[in-house]
Design a protein around this motif. Structure first.
Motif, PDB file in Angstrom:
ATOM      1  N   PRO A 175     -63.828 -35.049  -9.668  1.00 59.08           N
ATOM      2  CA  PRO A 175     -62.970 -35.418 -10.671  1.00 59.08           C
ATOM      3  C   PRO A 175     -62.771 -37.035 -10.625  1.00 59.08           C
ATOM      4  N   GLN A 176     -63.274 -37.731  -9.525  1.00 61.84           N
ATOM      5  CA  GLN A 176     -63.242 -39.079  -9.467  1.00 61.84           C
ATOM      6  C   GLN A 176     -64.481 -39.571 -10.281  1.00 61.84           C
ATOM      7  N   GLU A 177     -65.690 -38.961 -10.017  1.00 61.42           N
ATOM      8  CA  GLU A 177     -66.707 -39.315 -10.734  1.00 61.42           C
ATOM      9  C   GLU A 177     -66.515 -39.014 -12.205  1.00 61.42           C
ATOM     10  N   LYS A 178     -66.079 -38.005 -12.619  1.00 64.93           N
ATOM     11  CA  LYS A 178     -65.697 -37.653 -14.170  1.00 64.93           C
ATOM     12  C   LYS A 178     -64.758 -38.693 -14.776  1.00 64.93           C
ATOM     13  N   SER A 179     -63.820 -38.987 -13.843  1.00 59.83           N
ATOM     14  CA  SER A 179     -62.880 -40.101 -14.428  1.00 59.83           C
ATOM     15  C   SER A 179     -63.619 -41.343 -14.716  1.00 59.83           C
ATOM     16  N   LEU A 180     -64.249 -41.928 -13.634  1.00 58.85           N
ATOM     17  CA  LEU A 180     -65.271 -43.052 -13.952  1.00 58.85           C
ATOM     18  C   LEU A 180     -66.168 -43.052 -14.987  1.00 58.85           C
ATOM     19  N   VAL A 181     -67.089 -42.020 -15.290  1.00 61.75           N
ATOM     20  CA  VAL A 181     -68.126 -41.763 -16.230  1.00 61.75           C
ATOM     21  C   VAL A 181     -67.196 -41.773 -17.637  1.00 61.75           C
ATOM     22  N   LEU A 182     -66.152 -40.987 -17.726  1.00 62.04           N
ATOM     23  CA  LEU A 182     -65.498 -40.852 -19.247  1.00 62.04           C
ATOM     24  C   LEU A 182     -65.089 -42.240 -19.432  1.00 62.04           C
ATOM     25  N   PHE A 183     -64.251 -43.037 -18.585  1.00 60.39           N
ATOM     26  CA  PHE A 183     -64.031 -44.396 -18.907  1.00 60.39           C
ATOM     27  C   PHE A 183     -65.102 -45.202 -19.150  1.00 60.39           C
ATOM     28  N   ALA A 184     -66.206 -45.136 -18.604  1.00 60.13           N
ATOM     29  CA  ALA A 184     -67.593 -46.142 -18.528  1.00 60.13           C
ATOM     30  C   ALA A 184     -67.940 -45.746 -20.112  1.00 60.13           C
ATOM     31  N   ASP A 185     -68.040 -44.640 -20.411  1.00 56.03           N
ATOM     32  CA  ASP A 185     -68.458 -44.237 -22.052  1.00 56.03           C
ATOM     33  C   ASP A 185     -67.559 -44.906 -22.895  1.00 56.03           C
ATOM     34  N   TYR A 186     -65.998 -44.860 -22.468  1.00 58.87           N
ATOM     35  CA  TYR A 186     -65.256 -45.239 -23.538  1.00 58.87           C
ATOM     36  C   TYR A 186     -65.496 -46.748 -23.810  1.00 58.87           C
ATOM     37  N   LEU A 187     -65.632 -47.513 -22.497  1.00 61.45           N
ATOM     38  CA  LEU A 187     -65.736 -48.966 -22.669  1.00 61.45           C
ATOM     39  C   LEU A 187     -66.954 -49.288 -23.776  1.00 61.45           C
ATOM     40  N   GLU A 188     -67.724 -48.458 -23.820  1.00 58.78           N
ATOM     41  CA  GLU A 188     -68.991 -48.700 -24.458  1.00 58.78           C
ATOM     42  C   GLU A 188     -68.809 -48.484 -25.967  1.00 58.78           C
ATOM     43  N   GLY A 189     -67.767 -47.970 -26.302  1.00 55.96           N
ATOM     44  CA  GLY A 189     -67.458 -47.150 -27.647  1.00 55.96           C
ATOM     45  C   GLY A 189     -66.549 -48.612 -28.540  1.00 55.96           C
ATOM     46  N   ASP A 190     -66.360 -48.485 -29.524  1.00 53.19           N
ATOM     47  CA  ASP A 190     -65.757 -49.379 -30.426  1.00 53.19           C
ATOM     48  C   ASP A 190     -64.407 -49.733 -29.798  1.00 53.19           C
ATOM     49  N   ALA A 191     -63.599 -48.748 -29.494  1.00 50.71           N
ATOM     50  CA  ALA A 191     -62.155 -48.980 -28.892  1.00 50.71           C
ATOM     51  C   ALA A 191     -62.305 -49.852 -27.485  1.00 50.71           C
ATOM     52  N   GLY A 192     -63.472 -49.556 -26.729  1.00 48.80           N
ATOM     53  CA  GLY A 192     -63.580 -50.167 -25.338  1.00 48.80           C
ATOM     54  C   GLY A 192     -64.018 -51.376 -25.538  1.00 48.80           C
ATOM     55  N   LYS A 193     -64.662 -51.852 -26.556  1.00 50.21           N
ATOM     56  CA  LYS A 193     -65.219 -53.172 -26.828  1.00 50.21           C
ATOM     57  C   LYS A 193     -64.253 -54.087 -27.460  1.00 50.21           C
TER      58      LYS A 193
ATOM     59  N   GLY B 165     -57.641 -38.020  -4.401  1.00 48.90           N
ATOM     60  CA  GLY B 165     -58.248 -39.341  -3.973  1.00 48.90           C
ATOM     61  C   GLY B 165     -58.011 -40.196  -5.137  1.00 48.90           C
ATOM     62  N   LYS B 166     -56.598 -40.595  -5.410  1.00 43.17           N
ATOM     63  CA  LYS B 166     -56.461 -41.599  -6.254  1.00 43.17           C
ATOM     64  C   LYS B 166     -56.979 -43.097  -5.940  1.00 43.17           C
ATOM     65  N   THR B 167     -56.547 -43.444  -4.715  1.00 43.35           N
ATOM     66  CA  THR B 167     -56.751 -44.596  -4.096  1.00 43.35           C
ATOM     67  C   THR B 167     -58.222 -44.704  -4.018  1.00 43.35           C
ATOM     68  N   ARG B 168     -59.121 -44.031  -3.698  1.00 40.57           N
ATOM     69  CA  ARG B 168     -60.495 -43.966  -3.846  1.00 40.57           C
ATOM     70  C   ARG B 168     -61.077 -44.321  -5.307  1.00 40.57           C
ATOM     71  N   LEU B 169     -60.441 -43.608  -6.280  1.00 40.81           N
ATOM     72  CA  LEU B 169     -60.770 -43.979  -7.575  1.00 40.81           C
ATOM     73  C   LEU B 169     -60.259 -45.231  -8.113  1.00 40.81           C
ATOM     74  N   MET B 170     -59.412 -45.890  -7.530  1.00 41.37           N
ATOM     75  CA  MET B 170     -59.075 -47.027  -8.132  1.00 41.37           C
ATOM     76  C   MET B 170     -60.046 -48.137  -7.548  1.00 41.37           C
ATOM     77  N   GLY B 171     -60.628 -47.676  -6.153  1.00 42.77           N
ATOM     78  CA  GLY B 171     -61.582 -48.653  -5.735  1.00 42.77           C
ATOM     79  C   GLY B 171     -62.721 -48.781  -6.677  1.00 42.77           C
ATOM     80  N   ALA B 172     -63.291 -47.489  -7.053  1.00 48.65           N
ATOM     81  CA  ALA B 172     -64.392 -47.233  -7.874  1.00 48.65           C
ATOM     82  C   ALA B 172     -64.375 -47.833  -9.077  1.00 48.65           C
ATOM     83  N   PHE B 173     -63.028 -47.864  -9.948  1.00 48.14           N
ATOM     84  CA  PHE B 173     -62.829 -48.694 -11.047  1.00 48.14           C
ATOM     85  C   PHE B 173     -62.932 -50.121 -10.856  1.00 48.14           C
ATOM     86  N   VAL B 174     -62.579 -50.533  -9.639  1.00 48.68           N
ATOM     87  CA  VAL B 174     -62.518 -52.131  -9.317  1.00 48.68           C
ATOM     88  C   VAL B 174     -64.053 -52.357  -9.117  1.00 48.68           C
TER      89      VAL B 174
END
Length: 286
Positions: free
Chosen positions: A19-37, A90-99
């Protein structure tokens, strides 16, 4: 670093759970889209202002991805996204992954983590600053070490010449939501108290609050954000107007109390991704 390289590197180095990896991947994809840009374009101050166009683009994007269809609106005056993950995932580790991801891929250097109280605050400081801590979040990420990541807390933010000393480092501010209390903002106490340390503008002493507000790439990460959704201090975060906000909670509700019998709690409107307790139990995380 390129997106796919960064995702693989962070996932392996930080041993991210599914679930941590999924959160990161989904948001990484989002940032490459129109809204993320459009969100990333806010790093240029002239692109700050109303986020209604970004919100519309975000709604259009999330409706095309099954896992993201809960998203409806930002709920803030800046782009903000809630990751509703069950306690124990593991929300804290996910925060670190986003950073790590935002730094490695987009060069973001300024972050602020907001905690709801002293217990979580102290835990976050330990997890992000102590390399010998078993739960140190950046273990394995060579680009993020205790030598180039500066942790700024409510205890040390006022140190002499801080803004200049931190200029070439990755800054992670960790504060309680109480540091943004409206009464302190109005009375110019705490982080809103002016000091020569932070400079003078138009004859007025600047404060650490002014310093945070001046950062073009500040990303706010709100831990256990359900605790202070209605807190007046949230308005102070709006005044800082960060690049974006990432919220983390296991209880993604605006309110869990009501006088109406059998009334349902109100879900937050900015839920980006959900991994609930049932999912966590079935996967063996809880």
């Amino acid at each position: 670093m390129k997106k796919e390289q960064a995702l693989q590197y962070i996932t392996n180095a930080m041993s991210l759970r599914t679930p941590q990896e999924k959160s990161l991947v989904l948001f990484a994809d989002y940032l490459e889209g129109d809204a993320g840009k459009k969100v990333l374009a806010r790093m240029k101050r002239e692109n700050r202002g109303s986020v209604s166009d970004i919100e519309e683009a975000a709604k259009e994007y999330t409706q095309t991805i099954p896992e993201l269809k809960q998203f409806q609106a930002f709920e803030r005056t800046f782009p903000a996204y809630t990751f509703a993950l069950a306690t124990g995932v593991g929300k804290t580790r996910l925060m670190g992954a986003f950073v790590a991801y935002l730094y490695l891929v987009y060069g973001v250097q300024h972050f602020m983590i907001v905690a709801p109280g002293n217990t979580i605050y102290r835990k976050l400081v330990d997890d992000f600053s102590k390399a010998n801590n078993p739960k140190y979040v950046f273990r394995g990420i060579e680009e993020l070490t205790t030598t180039n990541v500066k942790i700024i807390t409510k205890e040390n933010y006022g140190q002499s010449q801080m803004a200049q000393l931190f200029a070439n480092k990755i800054e992670i501010n960790i504060f309680n939501i109480q540091q943004f209390a409206q009464k302190d903002i109005e009375k110019e106490k705490g982080i809103t108290k002016g000091s020569e340390i932070f400079g003078i503008e138009d004859g007025k002493l600047l404060s650490y609050f002014d310093y945070l507000s001046s950062l073009d790439d500040l990303v706010i990460l709100m831990d256990e954000s359900h605790h202070y959704h209605a807190d007046a201090a949230i308005g102070s975060l709006d005044r800082i107007d960060p690049l974006m906000g990432l919220e983390f909670t296991a209880t993604p509700y605006i309110s869990t109390t009501t006088t109406r019998k059998n009334a349902e709690p109100i879900l937050k409107k900015n839920i980006f991704y959900t991994y609930n307790l049932g999912d966590a139990i079935r996967a063996g995380y809880v």
